[in-house]
Design a protein around this motif. Sequence first.
Motif, PDB file in Angstrom:
ATOM      1  N   LYS B  12      -9.611  24.214 -32.344  1.00  0.00           N
ATOM      2  CA  LYS B  12      -9.307  24.611 -30.969  1.00  0.00           C
ATOM      3  C   LYS B  12      -8.947  26.093 -30.902  1.00  0.00           C
ATOM      4  N   LYS B  13      -9.148  26.654 -29.740  1.00  0.00           N
ATOM      5  CA  LYS B  13      -8.764  28.049 -29.513  1.00  0.00           C
ATOM      6  C   LYS B  13      -7.327  28.095 -28.999  1.00  0.00           C
ATOM      7  N   PRO B  14      -6.642  29.193 -29.243  1.00  0.00           N
ATOM      8  CA  PRO B  14      -5.287  29.344 -28.710  1.00  0.00           C
ATOM      9  C   PRO B  14      -5.271  29.141 -27.210  1.00  0.00           C
ATOM     10  N   GLY B  15      -4.242  28.400 -26.748  1.00  0.00           N
ATOM     11  CA  GLY B  15      -4.104  28.104 -25.333  1.00  0.00           C
ATOM     12  C   GLY B  15      -4.730  26.789 -24.916  1.00  0.00           C
ATOM     13  N   ALA B  16      -5.596  26.249 -25.739  1.00  0.00           N
ATOM     14  CA  ALA B  16      -6.251  24.981 -25.417  1.00  0.00           C
ATOM     15  C   ALA B  16      -5.318  23.806 -25.704  1.00  0.00           C
ATOM     16  N   SER B  17      -5.829  22.604 -25.426  1.00  0.00           N
ATOM     17  CA  SER B  17      -5.101  21.368 -25.726  1.00  0.00           C
ATOM     18  C   SER B  17      -5.909  20.538 -26.708  1.00  0.00           C
ATOM     19  N   VAL B  18      -5.214  19.656 -27.419  1.00  0.00           N
ATOM     20  CA  VAL B  18      -5.884  18.730 -28.322  1.00  0.00           C
ATOM     21  C   VAL B  18      -5.300  17.345 -28.093  1.00  0.00           C
ATOM     22  N   LYS B  19      -6.165  16.333 -28.206  1.00  0.00           N
ATOM     23  CA  LYS B  19      -5.715  14.949 -28.062  1.00  0.00           C
ATOM     24  C   LYS B  19      -6.192  14.178 -29.282  1.00  0.00           C
ATOM     25  N   VAL B  20      -5.262  13.665 -30.049  1.00  0.00           N
ATOM     26  CA  VAL B  20      -5.537  12.925 -31.276  1.00  0.00           C
ATOM     27  C   VAL B  20      -5.302  11.444 -31.009  1.00  0.00           C
ATOM     28  N   SER B  21      -6.204  10.603 -31.485  1.00  0.00           N
ATOM     29  CA  SER B  21      -6.056   9.169 -31.281  1.00  0.00           C
ATOM     30  C   SER B  21      -5.709   8.452 -32.580  1.00  0.00           C
ATOM     31  N   CYS B  22      -5.115   7.271 -32.429  1.00  0.00           N
ATOM     32  CA  CYS B  22      -4.660   6.468 -33.563  1.00  0.00           C
ATOM     33  C   CYS B  22      -4.906   5.003 -33.197  1.00  0.00           C
ATOM     34  N   LYS B  23      -5.925   4.409 -33.810  1.00  0.00           N
ATOM     35  CA  LYS B  23      -6.328   3.041 -33.489  1.00  0.00           C
ATOM     36  C   LYS B  23      -5.598   2.061 -34.413  1.00  0.00           C
TER      37      LYS B  23
END
Lengths: 108, 116
Positions: B12-23
């Motif tokens: 990701k670039k600075p300032g962006a968001s990330v969403k990590v999943s866990c099944k």
Amino acid sequence: EIVLTQSPGTLSLSPGERATLSCRASQSVSSSYLAWYQQKPGQAPRLLIYGASSRATGIPDRFSGSGSGTDFTLTISRLEPEDFAVYYCQQYGSSPLAFGQGTRLEIK
Amino acid sequence: QVQLVQSGAEVKKPGASVKVSCKVSGYTLTELSMHWVRQAPGKGLEWMGGFDPEDGETIYAQKFQGRVTMTEDTSTDTAYMELSSLRSEDTAVYYCATGFLAFDIWGQGTMVTVSS
């Protein structure tokens, strides 16, 4: 907020020796909700000890935990080659949860 | 037996968001209290937040308040951790963790790299 301080930062020992790792809390840990984890490079941590002194499933009996209140100890009675890793303590009795900064156990 | 399988690596670039999943498999998400822990390269474990069954709500570490959101989709037994306003210091492996005796079960980790 409980802060956990582990010592020493690095411990250099030989296989067959006894290892003693310390974890000191800034406040009393509720109901001895203190755990120890082992982590090897590239792997997720593995639970060794919970409730300060109970071994998790499959953990060899050379690993033992003791202590209460603010002072806790992880002891490895006779080091095996696979025991050289990083060890973390964790308090999980009150929010926010916290980990110690870790002790690196290295081969002398 | 509970197993946790996380989503793949992200850049990701600075300032962006990330969403990590866990099944979750082997149990339903409602039977577990899910937590998130991160580890920057060469550094220790850092608890980010998780579900507190005594309060019945998700608690976040103060350091991440306002930037992190942990959610759950009980229809798919999947937990999510979203971190916004990313900066280079957020480069780390992110783990979901749960269990019945401290954190006995961990996901495999998701590497998040923040770089321009």
